[in-house]
Scaffold this motif. Structure first.
Motif, short mmCIF file in Angstrom:
data_model
loop_
_atom_site.label_atom_id
_atom_site.label_comp_id
_atom_site.label_asym_id
_atom_site.label_seq_id
_atom_site.Cartn_x
_atom_site.Cartn_y
_atom_site.Cartn_z
N VAL A 219 0.84 -1.20 0.00
CA VAL A 219 0.00 0.00 0.00
C VAL A 219 0.88 1.25 0.00
CG1 VAL A 219 -1.70 1.33 1.31
CG2 VAL A 219 -2.00 -1.12 1.04
N GLN A 220 1.95 1.26 0.80
CA GLN A 220 2.84 2.43 0.84
C GLN A 220 3.45 2.68 -0.54
OE1 GLN A 220 2.74 4.64 2.91
NE2 GLN A 220 3.30 4.08 4.98
N ALA A 221 3.79 1.63 -1.27
CA ALA A 221 4.32 1.79 -2.62
C ALA A 221 3.27 2.42 -3.53
CB ALA A 221 4.77 0.44 -3.16
N ALA A 222 2.02 2.02 -3.38
CA ALA A 222 0.95 2.56 -4.21
C ALA A 222 0.63 4.01 -3.83
CB ALA A 222 -0.30 1.70 -4.09
N VAL A 223 0.71 4.31 -2.54
CA VAL A 223 0.39 5.66 -2.06
C VAL A 223 1.47 6.66 -2.47
CG1 VAL A 223 0.17 7.04 0.05
CG2 VAL A 223 -1.07 4.91 -0.17
N ALA A 224 2.72 6.23 -2.47
CA ALA A 224 3.87 7.04 -2.89
C ALA A 224 3.93 8.38 -2.17
CB ALA A 224 3.86 7.24 -4.40
N GLY A 225 3.73 8.36 -0.85
CA GLY A 225 3.90 9.57 -0.07
C GLY A 225 2.77 10.59 -0.16
N ARG A 226 1.64 10.20 -0.72
CA ARG A 226 0.53 11.15 -0.85
C ARG A 226 -0.48 11.06 0.28
NH1 ARG A 226 -2.00 10.12 -6.32
NH2 ARG A 226 -1.52 7.99 -5.77
N ALA A 227 -0.13 10.30 1.34
CA ALA A 227 -1.01 10.19 2.50
C ALA A 227 -0.16 9.95 3.75
CB ALA A 227 -2.01 9.05 2.32
N ASP A 228 -0.69 10.34 4.89
CA ASP A 228 -0.01 10.16 6.16
C ASP A 228 0.09 8.68 6.50
OD1 ASP A 228 1.07 11.09 8.70
OD2 ASP A 228 -0.82 10.40 9.56
N GLY A 229 1.25 8.27 6.98
CA GLY A 229 1.48 6.87 7.31
C GLY A 229 0.53 6.33 8.36
N LYS A 230 0.16 7.16 9.34
CA LYS A 230 -0.77 6.71 10.39
C LYS A 230 -2.14 6.39 9.80
CE LYS A 230 1.42 9.28 14.12
NZ LYS A 230 1.29 10.38 15.09
N ALA A 231 -2.60 7.24 8.90
CA ALA A 231 -3.91 7.02 8.28
C ALA A 231 -3.88 5.76 7.42
CB ALA A 231 -4.30 8.23 7.42
N VAL A 232 -2.79 5.56 6.69
CA VAL A 232 -2.65 4.36 5.86
C VAL A 232 -2.66 3.12 6.74
CG1 VAL A 232 -1.11 3.11 4.30
CG2 VAL A 232 -1.43 5.57 4.02
N SER A 233 -1.89 3.15 7.81
CA SER A 233 -1.81 2.01 8.72
C SER A 233 -3.17 1.67 9.32
CB SER A 233 -0.80 2.30 9.83
OG SER A 233 -0.75 1.24 10.75
N ALA A 234 -3.90 2.69 9.73
CA ALA A 234 -5.22 2.46 10.33
C ALA A 234 -6.18 1.83 9.32
CB ALA A 234 -5.80 3.77 10.85
N LEU A 235 -6.15 2.32 8.08
CA LEU A 235 -7.04 1.76 7.06
C LEU A 235 -6.66 0.32 6.71
CD1 LEU A 235 -7.54 4.79 4.66
CD2 LEU A 235 -9.29 3.63 5.98
N VAL A 236 -5.35 0.06 6.59
CA VAL A 236 -4.90 -1.30 6.27
C VAL A 236 -5.29 -2.25 7.40
CG1 VAL A 236 -2.87 -2.77 5.95
CG2 VAL A 236 -3.04 -0.58 4.74
N ARG A 237 -5.06 -1.83 8.64
CA ARG A 237 -5.41 -2.67 9.80
C ARG A 237 -6.91 -2.97 9.81
NH1 ARG A 237 -2.42 -0.59 13.50
NH2 ARG A 237 -1.13 -2.41 13.76
N ALA A 238 -7.73 -1.94 9.60
CA ALA A 238 -9.18 -2.14 9.60
C ALA A 238 -9.61 -3.08 8.48
CB ALA A 238 -9.90 -0.80 9.45
N LYS A 239 -9.02 -2.92 7.31
CA LYS A 239 -9.39 -3.75 6.16
C LYS A 239 -8.99 -5.21 6.39
CE LYS A 239 -11.06 -3.96 2.00
NZ LYS A 239 -12.49 -3.83 1.80
N LEU A 240 -7.80 -5.43 6.98
CA LEU A 240 -7.36 -6.80 7.24
C LEU A 240 -8.16 -7.45 8.33
CD1 LEU A 240 -3.48 -6.40 6.94
CD2 LEU A 240 -5.01 -7.51 5.32
N GLN A 241 -8.60 -6.69 9.32
CA GLN A 241 -9.39 -7.25 10.42
C GLN A 241 -10.81 -7.62 9.97
OE1 GLN A 241 -8.99 -4.27 13.48
NE2 GLN A 241 -7.20 -5.28 14.36
N GLU A 242 -11.35 -6.87 9.02
CA GLU A 242 -12.72 -7.18 8.57
C GLU A 242 -12.72 -8.36 7.61
OE1 GLU A 242 -13.74 -4.33 4.77
OE2 GLU A 242 -13.83 -3.43 6.75
#
Length: 152
Positions: A128-151
């Motif tokens: 996901v970080q490779a796809a985002v390429a620095g256009r989003a905050d790492g904390k927000a990305v981490s939270a979304l990835v965690r939520a998506k993997l948990q669901e």
């Protein structure tokens, strides 16, 4: 010389001629950070445009965090200066993703990679970080990835 660094230097000279103190000081700081990154490590090297973008992202984040600290301490004039410097740096960075765009990108990347469960959090974050390429905050990305993997 990379095009990003060349653009920064050209804009610095323009700002100096225009006597724009904010832009001049901010670009000097950014170029210094880039030069420090270039000589870090065992041998000096020239940074790529992507690496320069990462340095600028880090510097912008520093300004944002400093502004929050100054605002919390009641030093609004210093907070405004830090935010103004961040604004100068943001001119050289790609537009940030909106929340909806980020959520869609995370969902697509996780689905395409076949990541499931929290055991694949590290691999999913890397993709996901490779796809985002620095256009989003790492904390927000981490939270979304965690939520998506948990669901899923």
């Amino acid at each position: 010389m990379s095009t990003s660094k060349g653009q920064l230097e050209t804009d610095l000279h323009t700002a100096m001629k225009a006597r724009d103190e904010l832009t001049t000081s901010t670009l000097r700081m950014a170029l210094t950070a880039i030069r420090v990154a270039e000589v870090a490590g065992k041998t000096a090297r020239e940074l790529s445009d992507d690496e320069i973008r990462q340095v600028l992202l880090k510097e912008a984040k520093k300004r944002r965090e400093a502004a929050e600290a100054f605002a919390d301490a009641g030093r609004t004039e210093k907070a405004e200066l830090e935010l103004a410097e961040e604004g100068v740096l943001l001119r050289y960075l790609p537009a940030p993703l909106t929340e909806d765009e980020l959520a869609a990108l995370v969902a697509t990347t996780i689905a395409e990679g076949g990541f499931t469960g929290m055991g694949s959090m590290g691999q999913a974050m890397k993709a996901v970080q490779a796809a985002v390429a620095g256009r989003a905050d790492g904390k927000a990305v981490s939270a979304l990835v965690r939520a998506k993997l948990q669901e899923g």
